[in-house]
Design an enzyme around this catalytic site. Structure first.
Site, PDB file in Angstrom:
ATOM      1  N   ASP A 352       0.826  -1.207   0.000  1.00  0.00           N
ATOM      2  CA  ASP A 352       0.000   0.000   0.000  1.00  0.00           C
ATOM      3  C   ASP A 352       0.861   1.259   0.000  1.00  0.00           C
ATOM      4  O   ASP A 352       0.639   2.193  -0.788  1.00  0.00           O
ATOM      5  CB  ASP A 352      -0.914  -0.020   1.227  1.00  0.00           C
ATOM      6  CG  ASP A 352      -2.266   0.587   0.935  1.00  0.00           C
ATOM      7  OD1 ASP A 352      -2.539   0.898  -0.227  1.00  0.00           O
ATOM      8  OD2 ASP A 352      -3.071   0.726   1.873  1.00  0.00           O
ATOM      9  N   ASP A 414      -9.011  -2.239   2.733  1.00  0.00           N
ATOM     10  CA  ASP A 414      -8.913  -1.603   4.042  1.00  0.00           C
ATOM     11  C   ASP A 414      -9.953  -2.132   5.011  1.00  0.00           C
ATOM     12  O   ASP A 414      -9.893  -1.838   6.212  1.00  0.00           O
ATOM     13  CB  ASP A 414      -9.067  -0.084   3.892  1.00  0.00           C
ATOM     14  CG  ASP A 414      -8.028   0.492   2.954  1.00  0.00           C
ATOM     15  OD1 ASP A 414      -6.926  -0.061   2.908  1.00  0.00           O
ATOM     16  OD2 ASP A 414      -8.332   1.469   2.250  1.00  0.00           O
TER      17      ASP A 414
END
Length: 549
Positions: A352, A414
């Site tokens: 990420d 997420d």
């Protein structure tokens, strides 16, 4: 493939555009009524006032049949204290605005039939220009001509957006609620399956119990696939985006069916099965109520697929399907140990951060690959958006809401990645009888990490990799609880439920009831036989080594 798509997007992203949006407030000369229209401008040319009351109201000089690329197109007398409105094309923005400024214009409106993109130029050109130049959509230009009289006034201004938006609260509740419900549901079903494995269930229910244990090799392969898919989307977005949309429709319809199935089974109607047949799937003779549920889920997914670009309401369907998909994935995928949790969350943490903060150094536009793909590349000709996000439109009352119904986005990754850790914590709680302390602590840590993400997003005003904040909060909190309870060894290895619970062997053979102690054996019914010595020995403790079997 569905796992890849589900975790592909791991950044908390706010839609970004080059330049800024502003407003053109148009009104009649004779009347006080007016209306705002969206414009796109570049503050490097000239700044606009933030308050409408401080903006100068100037007359529009309509030249919508001209592109203003040569002095011959300038009317006699020039544009003194007026704002010409011309068509886009045939020359650069700099040539248009330079010609307008020389002839006394106080600004320039360029009508564009394409997507509003801010006018651009180089640094030396910016220094020469001191009047605002903005793009107005062709549709708005047509409406202005129909709505207002020949003499029209315009005031250009750029209001500030609110510092915070209420859509963040909605995203927070949806994300934390999905993680909590999904983690609790997944953990409960996993433990129930392990303890009730020796029982026979209906075929459909057995399918609901199927799970996939994630191994370290699977994690490595998965992360490599995520990186490859994200890069392919960056270079071939217009081709792959439709494939992702189709996959999302299929996977989300399955997820919605899985979530609604337990509730539909409680309905007392529709239990009858369809007649015998040789058709695929239908040869299993599903119940009518389950068949109707399947059709309904597919129809909902198809409606979203057809109307996915309806910004007014399609986001509600997308979020519903997305949450159902996340719940289904949390129930299906299982991390067997905290070691596996740490490996997966750590690897996706690096993934990420790299694709949000490092990749801008390698792209021509200077934008990160993650932001470009998640928000839709600016160079995309399809203007399609990836559906693998929870999206909520801005809820503020700023006039800029007219420009573009911008959304705040939260990637499915997420939710899913920390959710797998929350599910593991709940399973461990049940196994250790720890009153759900791991589950509650990890869920609260996820909420805190999400709040930190929102703060960083608001302060930095740029897309944030949410796992940068979520992974440390959830991992460190879970680790801290294990250390405090002195259960780190068991928590790290998952001892106690990594291996399937071994059930005692069942004795095959007929079992008869023994006679009451006060009734003689010969008074038993003729069809009953006394329990044999062999059968008695089989049902008792195994004999010691010096006894005959």
């Amino acid at each position: 493939m569905r796992d890849l798509v589900a975790l592909m997007l791991g950044a908390m992203l706010l839609k970004q555009v080059l330049g800024e949006y502003g407003m053109a407030h148009v009104s009649d000369m004779e009347k006080n009524n007016g209306k705002d229209y969206c414009i796109s401008f570049n503050p490097d040319w000239a700044h606009l006032p933030q308050d409408l009351n401080k903006a100068s109201r100037l007359q529009i000089h309509e030249m919508t049949t001209s592109v203003l690329c040569s002095p011959s197109e300038v009317p006699a007398g020039g544009f003194t204290n007026r704002i010409p409105m011309v068509l886009r094309g045939n020359c650069t923005f700099y040539e248009k605005v330079k010609l307008a400024q020389i002839n006394g214009a106080r600004g320039l409106l360029i009508v564009s039939q394409e997507t509003l993109s801010p006018p651009f130029g180089n640094k030396s050109q910016y220094e020469e220009i001191d009047i605002p130049v903005a793009l107005l959509s062709y549709t708005d230009m047509v409406e202005i001509r129909k709505t207002f009289s020949q003499v029209k006034l315009v005031a250009l201004y750029a209001p500030n957006e609110p510092f915070l938006d209420y859509n963040m609260v909605i995203i927070f509740l949806m994300a934390v609620g999905t993680v909590a419900v999904g983690g609790y549901w997944a953990g409960s079903r996993d433990i129930k399956k392990r303890y009730m494995k020796h029982k026979r269930d209906d075929g459909a229910e057995k399918q609901d119990e199927e799970m996939v244990d994630v191994t370290p090799i699977m994690i490595v392969i998965f992360v490599v696939m995520c990186c490859s898919m994200l890069v392919l989307l960056y270079y071939f977005y217009d081709y792959l985006v439709y494939l992702i949309i189709v996959i999302f429709c299929l996977a989300s319809s399955i997820g919605l069916y899985s979530c609604l199935c337990p509730f539909v089974r409680r309905i007392p109607w529709g239990k009858c099965r369809i007649p015998e047949n040789n058709l695929p799937y239908f040869h299993k003779r599903p119940q009518v109520r389950m068949l109707l549920l399947s059709v309904s889920c597919v129809v909902i997914a198809v409606i979203w697929g057809v109307c996915r670009n309806e910004d007014q309401w399609a986001w509600v369907l997308q979020d519903t399907l997305g949450i159902a998909f996340c719940l289904y994935m949390l129930k299906t995928i299982r991390l067997p140990t905290f070691k596996a949790c740490t490996l997966l969350l750590g690897a996706l943490f690096v993934y990420d951060v790299f694709f949000v903060f490092v990749t801008p150094r390698f792209t021509k536009s200077g934008e990160s690959i993650m932001v470009e793909v998640a928000a839709g590349p600016s160079y995309s000709s399809t203007h399609e958006k990836l559906p693998m996000v929870i999206k909520v439109p801005k809820l503020n009352t700023s006039p800029l809401a007219l420009c573009d119904r911008t959304f705040s986005l939260l990637g499915f990754g997420d939710i899913l990645v920390p959710g797998l850790l929350v599910a593991y914590c709940h399973r461990f709680d049940i196994q250790m009888h720890s009153s759900q302390i791991y589950f509650v602590a990890c869920t609260i840590a996820y909420g805190i990490g999400l709040l930190v993400t929102f703060v960083a997003l608001t302060v930095m005003q740029m897309g944030q990799p949410a796992l940068l904040y979520l992974v440390p909060c959830t991992l460190l909190t879970s680790l801290g609880v294990a250390l405090w309870r002195r259960e780190l060894a068991a928590f790290w290895t998952g001892s106690g439920f990594v291996k399937e619970i071994v059930q005692p062997p069942l004795v095959k053979g007929s079992i008869t009831c023994t006679h009451p102690p006060d009734v003689p054996v010969e008074e038993q019914p003729a069809n009953k036989e006394p329990l044999s010595t062999e059968a008695t020995n089989q049902s008792e403790e195994p004999p010691s080594g010096d006894q005959e079997p």
